[in-house]
Scaffold this motif. Structure first.
Motif, PDB file in Angstrom:
ATOM      1  N   ASP B  13       0.753  -1.251   0.033  1.00 27.27           N
ATOM      2  CA  ASP B  13       0.106   0.136   0.096  1.00 27.27           C
ATOM      3  C   ASP B  13       0.953   1.301   0.013  1.00 27.27           C
ATOM      4  O   ASP B  13       0.241   2.352   0.092  1.00 27.27           O
ATOM      5  CB  ASP B  13      -1.071  -0.001   1.204  1.00 27.27           C
ATOM      6  CG  ASP B  13      -0.187  -0.143   2.696  1.00 27.27           C
ATOM      7  OD1 ASP B  13       0.991  -0.066   2.401  1.00 27.27           O
ATOM      8  OD2 ASP B  13      -0.592   0.266   3.630  1.00 27.27           O
ATOM      9  N   LYS B  14       2.150   1.161  -0.032  1.00 30.79           N
ATOM     10  CA  LYS B  14       2.975   2.243  -0.153  1.00 30.79           C
ATOM     11  C   LYS B  14       2.888   2.790   1.222  1.00 30.79           C
ATOM     12  O   LYS B  14       3.146   4.168   1.322  1.00 30.79           O
ATOM     13  CB  LYS B  14       2.700   3.344  -1.268  1.00 30.79           C
ATOM     14  CG  LYS B  14       3.547   2.981  -2.641  1.00 30.79           C
ATOM     15  CD  LYS B  14       4.916   3.677  -2.620  1.00 30.79           C
ATOM     16  CE  LYS B  14       5.725   3.327  -3.696  1.00 30.79           C
ATOM     17  NZ  LYS B  14       6.865   2.510  -3.775  1.00 30.79           N
ATOM     18  N   ALA B 190      -0.380  12.270   3.363  1.00 28.85           N
ATOM     19  CA  ALA B 190      -0.550  11.050   4.130  1.00 28.85           C
ATOM     20  C   ALA B 190      -1.897  10.353   3.706  1.00 28.85           C
ATOM     21  O   ALA B 190      -2.987  10.213   4.090  1.00 28.85           O
ATOM     22  CB  ALA B 190      -0.816  11.613   5.890  1.00 28.85           C
ATOM     23  N   ALA B 191      -1.455   9.826   2.473  1.00 29.54           N
ATOM     24  CA  ALA B 191      -2.539   9.104   1.714  1.00 29.54           C
ATOM     25  C   ALA B 191      -2.264   7.699   1.023  1.00 29.54           C
ATOM     26  O   ALA B 191      -2.804   7.422   0.252  1.00 29.54           O
ATOM     27  CB  ALA B 191      -3.153  10.139   0.623  1.00 29.54           C
ATOM     28  N   GLY B 192      -1.584   6.876   1.542  1.00 33.34           N
ATOM     29  CA  GLY B 192      -1.220   5.699   1.194  1.00 33.34           C
ATOM     30  C   GLY B 192      -0.857   5.747  -0.356  1.00 33.34           C
ATOM     31  O   GLY B 192       0.108   6.563  -0.707  1.00 33.34           O
ATOM     32  N   GLY B 193      -1.222   4.760  -1.228  1.00 33.85           N
ATOM     33  CA  GLY B 193      -0.859   5.064  -2.417  1.00 33.85           C
ATOM     34  C   GLY B 193      -1.041   6.199  -3.211  1.00 33.85           C
ATOM     35  O   GLY B 193      -0.592   6.668  -4.068  1.00 33.85           O
ATOM     36  N   SER B 194      -2.193   6.874  -3.006  1.00 37.16           N
ATOM     37  CA  SER B 194      -2.836   8.213  -3.507  1.00 37.16           C
ATOM     38  C   SER B 194      -1.553   9.139  -3.339  1.00 37.16           C
ATOM     39  O   SER B 194      -1.398  10.180  -3.974  1.00 37.16           O
ATOM     40  CB  SER B 194      -3.898   8.742  -2.716  1.00 37.16           C
ATOM     41  OG  SER B 194      -4.938   7.885  -3.024  1.00 37.16           O
ATOM     42  N   GLY B 195      -0.491   8.853  -2.086  1.00 37.88           N
ATOM     43  CA  GLY B 195       0.153   9.947  -2.027  1.00 37.88           C
ATOM     44  C   GLY B 195       1.321  10.114  -3.060  1.00 37.88           C
ATOM     45  O   GLY B 195       1.801  11.193  -3.315  1.00 37.88           O
ATOM     46  N   LEU B 196       1.414   8.906  -3.935  1.00 31.72           N
ATOM     47  CA  LEU B 196       2.452   9.202  -4.999  1.00 31.72           C
ATOM     48  C   LEU B 196       1.925  10.195  -6.040  1.00 31.72           C
ATOM     49  O   LEU B 196       2.773  10.946  -6.512  1.00 31.72           O
ATOM     50  CB  LEU B 196       2.348   7.864  -5.795  1.00 31.72           C
ATOM     51  CG  LEU B 196       3.061   6.587  -5.201  1.00 31.72           C
ATOM     52  CD1 LEU B 196       2.817   5.362  -5.593  1.00 31.72           C
ATOM     53  CD2 LEU B 196       4.248   6.799  -4.558  1.00 31.72           C
ATOM     54  N   GLY B 197       0.694  10.273  -6.114  1.00 32.43           N
ATOM     55  CA  GLY B 197       0.123  11.354  -6.837  1.00 32.43           C
ATOM     56  C   GLY B 197       0.366  12.918  -6.324  1.00 32.43           C
ATOM     57  O   GLY B 197       0.926  13.729  -7.231  1.00 32.43           O
ATOM     58  N   VAL B 198       0.553  12.929  -4.965  1.00 32.97           N
ATOM     59  CA  VAL B 198       0.742  14.026  -4.528  1.00 32.97           C
ATOM     60  C   VAL B 198       2.240  14.679  -4.703  1.00 32.97           C
ATOM     61  O   VAL B 198       2.580  15.592  -5.194  1.00 32.97           O
ATOM     62  CB  VAL B 198       0.670  14.202  -2.912  1.00 32.97           C
ATOM     63  CG1 VAL B 198       0.996  15.487  -2.295  1.00 32.97           C
ATOM     64  CG2 VAL B 198      -0.887  13.726  -2.623  1.00 32.97           C
TER      65      VAL B 198
END
Ligand SMILES: Nc1ncnc2c1ncn2[C@@H]1O[C@H](COP(=O)(O)OP(=O)(O)OP(=O)(O)O)[C@@H](O)[C@H]1O
Ligand SMILES: Nc1ncnc2c1ncn2[C@@H]1O[C@H](COP(=O)(O)OP(=O)(O)OP(=O)(O)O)[C@@H](O)[C@H]1O
Ligand SMILES: [Mg+2]
Ligand SMILES: [Mg+2]
Lengths: 373, 308, 323, 534
Positions: B13-14, B190-198
């Protein structure tokens, strides 16, 4: 319209379809370097190999029966309810509220009250899309999709801000008091000597689900309401001619549908988790669509399809537990099963039918067949 | 053998599941031992997995995630000879070690850095799903920012209300862009996999991102200001190393014992000035000394520095 | 709210609307031909995965786009086989495709890249970058129009422009070409098309192919066009369903589809800017309410302003001549 | 063979739908430049045979020769290529397309639409002038009457330049005037050398226009005769296999009290168009009031108002007591409870649930009836099934199988199921819309007898039909509707088709010879024919 015996239609065709699904699943497994035979053994062993395994399989099946019936009832009135997911979430809320805040003398009373509460909340969540469809012609597919999202937001709000006991991390309600705990299969079927269903989540809700199947069957094929519901589903213009009110049928069908979806909560919320957690439905609402469609919207079909999916779910979990197969592989297998048994069934049926026709047709062309006049 | 159970997010989940996985792998690589593991796909499987491992004789059994609190409370007494380790929640049983992290403190530190790095006096926070844990991150971060620069603005957004929020980098990117248009020039994900987008968008738009859980500085060298590391891997590694006779009870991972902190490496060495370094180390020391009390959102569901 | 802020919101609107628009137009072709498609989500996901995977492996985003289209086409082919050739249930087929893509993308990605169902992050060159339209920099300072051109119109990726160009193209194909006439007819009354000497099957398959191509582009947009940089499991996050809602909202018409998608995009863009909502209505919108807002607004608009949407009449039913 | 080359020759055509053998070894020859009739009971296989010729279905066996040349017709494209055009019984039109779009569909001349449409518009005008087939090219199909739709179908065939034209029951939905015009056109086409096959249930049409006629029964071709050498009774007998009464036997009416009184009835539809504009009439017990009129002049709305599923203003008394017209306290159910039964105009869309079995349809609309209820919740399915069986026997529904789905019955038998259900209620007032549309003469005879029998039991009947013959022979009194109003009432014995025709066209001054001399002449001619046959 064919010479194929009924048994071939209801048993042989699905069986061949399942084999095809298994075959393609095996190919995928081989492709990622796993042994399909071992996988199959694990799945079968893990889902039907012991009372424990059955305890899980039936637990999942119970969820799918409720949502499958929900979708099926709406289908009969030609309403495509994609909102079982949200309705089941709200049902969970209803169940949680009564379990948390009402003192129950006995689980049986708790169960009855929880069924009412779950059904009520689920039905209420279906009522708005139903009303908009009936009165404003707003497409029920869109509104129920939207209501799934809204239900999520609502539950997050309630669980994070309102219902979560202070000081815990998990966005969940407190555990329900003991009086609201349902007897599990373990408690119901174990005897002094033998322990059955140990630790498995299957509980008395399964029997409620079976009763719901029978109830829905009677409703659809034996009652006046069911008669009107199906009539409306087949032809709205004819329903109007017969004095069946479209508004009433749309409302009633969706309320029943939402109520059934809401009832799922007695299994997963009350029977298993014994508290309301976020996202407690875990996609069972969507599986319910597949279950209803594969079961041809017939309660018995729904029951069988729900069992099949329970088997896949639990078997898949065992696979993930004991083999290094990614858990998404189970989703692939599910998809293949849905595809072959649900959508590509004619691909199997047509050749089988041809075989039966060839074998079954006696060499006498002069058979006097009365054309239907 | 030890065993580990990942939460629904899955072991890649990164985020903290992955961190836990890394800790376990680290142990396996070092000792040559093997461990059992499973990724859950349903809530009902928590108990199933726990019992399965306990009955198979796995010991200790580590589980990552606060959602195990209730099932573990129920199961732990059934297996008195097995030791359980739960991360992110407290279970008061004799054979359970509860590991909790002071994410608010770690977030405070990266908040200090963010405030100092910001030229616009506006910093952003992008959370995954709106749950108390993430609010704890946000709250600590905002406190750090405000303590450093009382004039600063913290723009905080959550990605969503479904588990999909952990896997929606597209929306995370858009949120980052929206925060940038509100002048944010440092964004903490602080968003798991979505953090990659950030982090990706931060890099694309030439502002700073802040990573979370593990050291993510390497993802976009020079564009990730720092990462708020939460040493779940260490916790798992320690549990595995200590084996069957590990000490039970509550274990708090804070700044002091390097359970949380900010990440420094070659990738961000140029981004952190001497001055920043001093400030953040001072803050860390003050927290350790008890001079700074970072408020923990989950202690009373409120936050002095930011509204949710 | 000043012009620049408004433009930024609209800019986000355009980006957010693009994958929806592509998927919505894909659904439009399919459903206009009488094939209901709730598998848009799955096809997008398939397209997203393969486009990112191939872009990551080859370093060429165009090859990635092509691969994404191929993936969506393969899934489309399954749908066509089930719903046209074998006259199966189109809804079931769509559900199956969604599950299939959801599972298979991760399984393949995991065994291919070993990064937990993700593709590697895409670097520059292996993803679509924003284009600065000619003169954008120069005109930037022209009052009003300059910012509009620079902020809103310029700077998107090529896929965004393609998506918006496909709207008039769709309209033109549908209403100005022989093919469009036949396509619309086959969704309304396949028997009329059949007796007019045109192949129902051929038309429906062609629609499914177009649907595949468009969903493939939509997927590529999600995974490989800036600001995106790679595939991650379930990254479509329900956009296929929203596109379907937009399609119904648009009553299966191309221009309406554009407006419906822009509306959805706008609502989503607003969700990203609670500060603006607060500035306009003077109240802080609670977080969960905010994330429910696009959906609530959709229902309100649907109930309040959009009347009954009548789908193509033959939609969802396989064409069966002999009972 | 020394015979001249036939335009169409079918040899040994067989076709089965599952267990139903729709066509059995059928052979037929049609000479060029002739009109060839095909008749047969419902479900005899007429449509199937023609659909095979048109490539819509594929024959299981048999060969097709066009102008003496063996031709494979695997699909409609091949048929069109062979110069065949067909107007189907159930029109194959795209409802929300314009006339023009429907005509060019499949016959466009380039990939671009506009040039095709422009050419079609020109050619349509030429065709319209040539054959008096004028239609508004920009009208949308669902908004024009069935007569117009029929024209569009014919124009579609002509536009494709067909030499062979097949018409499957083209007059079922046409008014007499429209039918006459159609036949004029057919005669012109014949004179131009085109070959025409005409399927119809109306023997008069066969006698009037065809050269030869083939009779089908139960999937077989039983005879092909020269029209000049046969007679309607003989054809009827060939068709049904028994003697058929072509005239309704009817005793004089014994009138009772007023059953239905309608006063100032007005209906405004969803689009705001006034469909009924102040209707007044009465029906007495023991009387059949025939309501004549061109379809679409408000008859359907009137039936729907009386049937309880359309709201209206005005006053309606049943047996002296008012019935609710606002829809708030009434629906189809309450009408039935008051003793109004209704055979709707469209049996497939309203009268039946096509996916219900016959027995389920027996209870349709009467599902609240006590004798079908076990208790407040459940229906008594066994009782309904038994009831259905009895009705099927009495009404000679074939096959008499209550378990069969409604859609698997032929049109005539579907109609019998509806009529049986409604008449057997023994209602005070029976509303009947188009009772014999598309029904074969054997069944027509039977249905007419049942309606008259109900009248003779002292019940009131409102009969709506576009068939003047039917109206004239069944009614005790005839009212003519035009544009939402009743133009006048006549006694069947005291009027004629000409006068009714003028009323139907909205011309009340029927004493004067009307300027449209041509119309008049036809009507007179029709009157003669009608008198001879019905
Ligand atoms: N598509 C079909 N699938 C199955 N059975 C069919 C189909 N079409 C017709 N049949 C059956 O074939 C038989 C012949 O039907 P057909 O439509 O040719 O009769 P017809 O002579 O045209 O009758 P009608 O006068 O009612 O139009 C009937 O029993 C009918 O039910
Ligand atoms: N035997 C009957 N025959 C015809 N109409 C009836 C009969 N009984 C009741 N009705 C009419 O049916 C309508 C509804 O009747 P009733 O109250 O019995 O059923 P309900 O339970 O309300 O209806 P539903 O089953 O549709 O919910 C009323 O308008 C009533 O006049
Ligand atoms: Mg009732
Ligand atoms: Mg026919």
């Amino acid at each position: 319209m064919n010479r194929m015996p009924t048994w071939a239609d209801v048993i042989l065709v699905p069986l061949v379809s399942l084999l095809l699904a298994a075959f393609f699943s095996a190919i995928v497994l081989l492709a990622i370097g796993e042994n399909p035979w071992e996988a199959l053994k694990l799945m079968v062993e893990g889902s039907v190999g012991s009372t424990y395994a059955w305890g899980y399989t039936l637990y999942y099946a119970t969820n799918f029966i409720f949502t499958g019936l929900a979708v099926a009832v709406a289908n009969h009135a030609k309403l495509f309810n994609i909102g079982a997911e949200g309705q089941a979430q709200l049902g969970g809320l209803g169940v949680a509220l009564v379990c948390l805040f009402l003192p129950f003398p006995h689980w049986s009373i708790a169960l009855i009250v929880a069924i009412c509460a779950g059904a009520l909340f689920g039905a209420a969540w279906a009522a708005i899309p139903a009303f908009l469809q009936a009165k404003r012609g707003s497409h029920i597919v869109i509104t129920t999709i939207m209501f799934n999202f809204i239900a999520n937001a609502l539950l997050v709000y309630l669980l994070v801000n309102v219902l979560k006991p202070s000081g815990t991390m998990e966005p969940a309600t407190a555990s329900f008091p003991d009086a609201a705990h349902l007897p599990s299969f373990n408690a119901m079927f174990s005897s002094e000597e033998t322990v059955r269903f140990r630790g498995a989540p299957a509980n008395v809700s399964f029997f409620v689900a079976v009763a719901a199947c029978i109830g829905v069957w009677a409703l659809i094929w034996r009652t006046r309401l069911g008669y009107q519901l199906r009539a409306f589903g087949h032809s709205e213009s004819a329903a109007r001619y017969a004095g069946i009110s479209p508004t009433k049928i749309i409302m009633v069908a969706m309320l029943i549908s939402g109520g059934l979806a809401g009832c799922m909560a007695i299994n997963n919320v009350m029977g298993e988790a014994e508290r309301l957690v976020l996202n407690s439905v875990e996609g069972a609402g969507f599986i319910g669509i597949a279950v209803a469609l594969m079961g041809r919207s017939h309660p018995f079909g729904v029951f069988l399809a729900a069992l099949l999916f329970g088997f896949l779910y639990q078997g898949g979990a065992e696979l993930a537990l004991w083999a290094s197969i990614p858990r998404e592989m189970i989703v692939v297998i599910q998809a293949l099963v849905i595809l072959f048994t649900g959508a590509l069934d004619n691909m199997v049926r047509a050749p089988i039918e041809r075989i039966f026709n060839r074998v079954g047709r006696p060499p006498k062309p002069e058979r006097k067949l009365e054309p239907a006049e | 053998d030890p065993a580990i159970i990942y939460d629904l997010g899955g072991k890649f989940d990164k985020s903290f599941n992955e961190s836990a996985f890394n800790g376990a792998t680290m142990w396996a690589d070092e000792t040559g031992g093997s461990f059992a593991e499973v990724e859950l796909q349903s809530d009902a499987q928590r108990e199933q997995a726990l019992r399965r491992f306990a009955e198979a004789g796995n010991n200790p059994i580590v589980m990552a995630g606060f959602s195990f609190e209730t099932p573990l409370n129920e199961i732990a007494p059934d297996y008195p000879d097995t030791t359980f380790v739960i991360i992110d929640a407290v279970v008061d049983q004799p054979n359970v070690r509860s590991v909790i992290f002071n994410e608010h403190e770690g977030s405070y530190l990266v908040g200090v850095l963010a405030a100092m790095a910001s030229e616009t006096d506006t910093v952003g926070f992008v959370g995954g799903m709106d749950i108390p844990l993430i609010r704890k991150f946000a709250c600590g971060y905002a406190q750090g920012v405000m303590a450093t620069n009382p004039d600063a603005t913290v723009v905080a957004n959550m990605i969503g209300t479904t588990p999909e929020a952990w896997n929606d980098p597209a929306k995370a990117s858009e949120l980052t862009l929206a925060q940038i248009s509100q002048d944010a020039d440092v964004v903490y994900a602080a968003a798991g996999g979505s953090g990659l987008g950030v982090l990706q968008t931060a890099a694309d738009e030439d502002i700073y991102g802040i990573g979370v859980d593990s050291n993510q500085n390497y993802l976009h060298p020079g564009q990730v200001l720092t990462s708020m590391v939460k040493q779940v891997d260490t916790a798992v590694y320690n549990a595995f190393s200590q084996g069957e006779d590990l000490e039970t009870g509550l274990m708090v991972m804070g700044i002091e014992n390097e359970g949380v902190g900010y990440a420094m490496d070659d990738n961000n060495a140029d981004l952190i000035s001497e001055e920043m370094m001093t400030a953040v180390d001072e803050a860390a020391a003050a927290i350790n000394a008890g001079d700074i009390m970072v408020h923990d959102y989950t202690s009373d569901e409120s936050c002095p520095a930011i509204d949710f | 709210m000043d012009l620049l802020t408004l433009l930024q919101v609209l800019d986000a609107t355009v980006r957010l609307a693009t994958p929806l628009l592509l998927a919505c137009l894909a659904g439009l072709f399919s459903e206009r031909a009488g094939i209901f498609d709730i598998g848009l989500e799955g096809k997008m996901l398939g397209g997203a995965f393969l486009s990112a995977a191939i872009a990551a492996v080859t370093g060429s985003v165009w090859l990635g786009l092509g691969a994404g289209i191929v993936a969506a086409l393969l899934l489309s082919a399954i749908h066509g086989l089930a719903s046209i050739t074998f006259r199966g249930n189109q809804l079931i087929s769509g559900v199956a495709i969604n599950f299939f893509a959801q599972g298979l993308t991760v399984v393949i990605a995991q065994s291919w890249f070993g990064q937990g169902g993700r593709t590697p992050q895409l670097g520059d060159g292996s993803r679509f970058a924003g284009l600065t339209l000619p003169g954008a920099e120069a005109l930037r300072d022209v009052p009003i129009l300059g910012p509009i051109y620079y902020e809103l119109i310029s700077g998107h990726t090529i896929l965004v422009y393609i998506a918006f160009l496909i709207v008039p193209l769709t309209w033109w194909v549908l209403y100005r070409t022989r093919y469009g006439l036949r396509l619309r007819a086959v969704g309304e009354n396949p028997a009329a098309v059949d007796t007019a000497g045109v192949s129902v099957r051929g038309l429906r398959y062609s629609a499914i192919v177009i649907c595949g191509v468009l969903t493939g582009i939509a997927g590529a947009q999600l995974a490989t066009a800036e600001p995106a940089a790679g595939f991650i499991k379930d990254m479509t996050a329900g956009r296929g369903y929203i596109a379907l809602a937009a399609l119904i909202f648009a009553k299966w018409r191309p221009w309406y589809a554009l407006f419906a998608c822009l509306l959805f995009g706008f609502l989503q863009a607003l969700e990203l800017r609670p500060d603006l909502i607060q500035a306009v209505i003077g109240l802080r919108v609670q977080g969960q309410l905010l994330s429910a807002l696009p959906y609530i607004m959709t229902v309100v608009i649907l109930a309040g302003f959009v009347g009954k949407a009548i789908p193509p009449r033959a939609g969802g039913e396989p064409y069966v001549k002999e009972r | 063979m020394a015979d001249p080359v036939a335009a169409i020759e079918l040899k040994g055509i067989s076709k089965a739908f599952g267990p139903v053998q729709a066509n059995k070894d059928i052979s037929i020859r049609v000479m060029p430049g002739t009109i060839h009739g095909i008749i047969g009971e419902n479900g005899a296989g007429k449509s199937t045979l023609m659909s095979i010729l048109y490539g819509f279905y594929k024959a299981d066996e048999g060969e097709i020769f066009i102008n003496g040349k063996r031709t494979e017709i695997p699909d409609s494209q091949a048929a069109i290529g062979a110069g065949i055009g067909m107007v189907f019984q159930h029109f194959k039109l795209v409802e929300n397309f314009t006339v023009l779009e429907n005509i060019v569909l499949g016959a466009e001349d380039s990939a671009m639409l506009r040039p095709s449409l422009a050419r079609a518009r020109r050619e349509l005008k030429a065709l319209a002038d040539e054959y008096e087939l004028s239609v508004d090219p920009d009208a949308v199909i669902q908004e024009i009457g069935v007569g117009m739709q029929q024209r569009v179908e014919i124009l579609k065939a002509l536009y494709r330049g067909c030499d062979i034209l097949i018409l499957d029951e083209p007059t079922g939905v046409l008014t007499p005037a429209e039918a006459d015009q159609l036949f004029r056109i057919l005669n012109r086409l014949k004179d131009e050398g085109k070959t025409i096959i005409l399927i119809t249930h109306k023997l008069r049409e066969i006698m009037d226009i065809t050269e030869r006629v083939s009779v089908m029964r139960r999937g077989e071709m039983v005879a092909t005769v020269s029209t000049a050498e046969t007679s309607p009774p003989e054809l009827a007998e060939l068709m049904v296999g028994r003697k058929v009464l072509l005239r309704v036997e009817k005793k004089p009416a014994k009138l009772g009290d007023k059953t239905l009184e309608v006063r100032g009835l007005r209906v405004v539809d969803d689009q705001g168009v006034e469909r009924l504009r102040g209707i007044d009439f009465d029906i007495r017990a023991g009387e059949i009031l025939g309501l004549a009129g061109v379809a679409g002049n408000g008859q359907s709305e009137l039936l729907e108002v009386l049937g309880g599923y359309r709201i209206a203003t005005g006053e309606v008394l049943l047996n002296g007591k008012p019935i609710d017209l606002t829809g708030s306290r009434s629906d189809g159910q309450s009408r039935r409870a008051r003793g109004i039964a209704h055979v709707p105009e469209d049996r497939q869309a309203e009268g039946l649930i096509m996916d219900y079995t016959a027995w389920e349809n027996t209870a349709f609309g009467y599902h609240h009836d006590h004798k079908y209820q076990a208790n407040a919740l459940f229906m008594k399915n066994a009782a309904i099934r038994a009831d259905c069986e009895a009705k099927m026997k009495k009404f000679d529904v074939r096959p008499p199988d209550p378990m069969l789905l409604a859609k698997n019955f032929s049109g005539g038998n579907q109609q019998k199921i509806v009529v049986a259900r409604e008449i057997e209620r023994d209602p005070d007032l029976l509303l009947v819309g188009q009772p014999t549309r598309g029904v074969d003469i054997g069944a027509i005879e039977f249905i007419h007898q049942q309606i008259v029998a109900l009248r003779d039991r002292g019940k009131a009947i409102l009969l709506v039909s576009v068939e003047l013959d039917e109206i004239m022979s069944l009614s005790d009194r005839i009212a003519v509707m035009f544009d939402g109003k009743i133009m006048g009432e006549r006694k069947p014995g005291e009027t004629d088709a000409r006068e009714l025709g003028l009323l139907m066209a909205g011309i009340t001054d029927t004493t004067l010879p009307h300027s449209a001399a041509e119309v008049e002449a036809q009507l007179a001619e029709r009157h003669g024919a009608a008198g001879k046959e019905v």
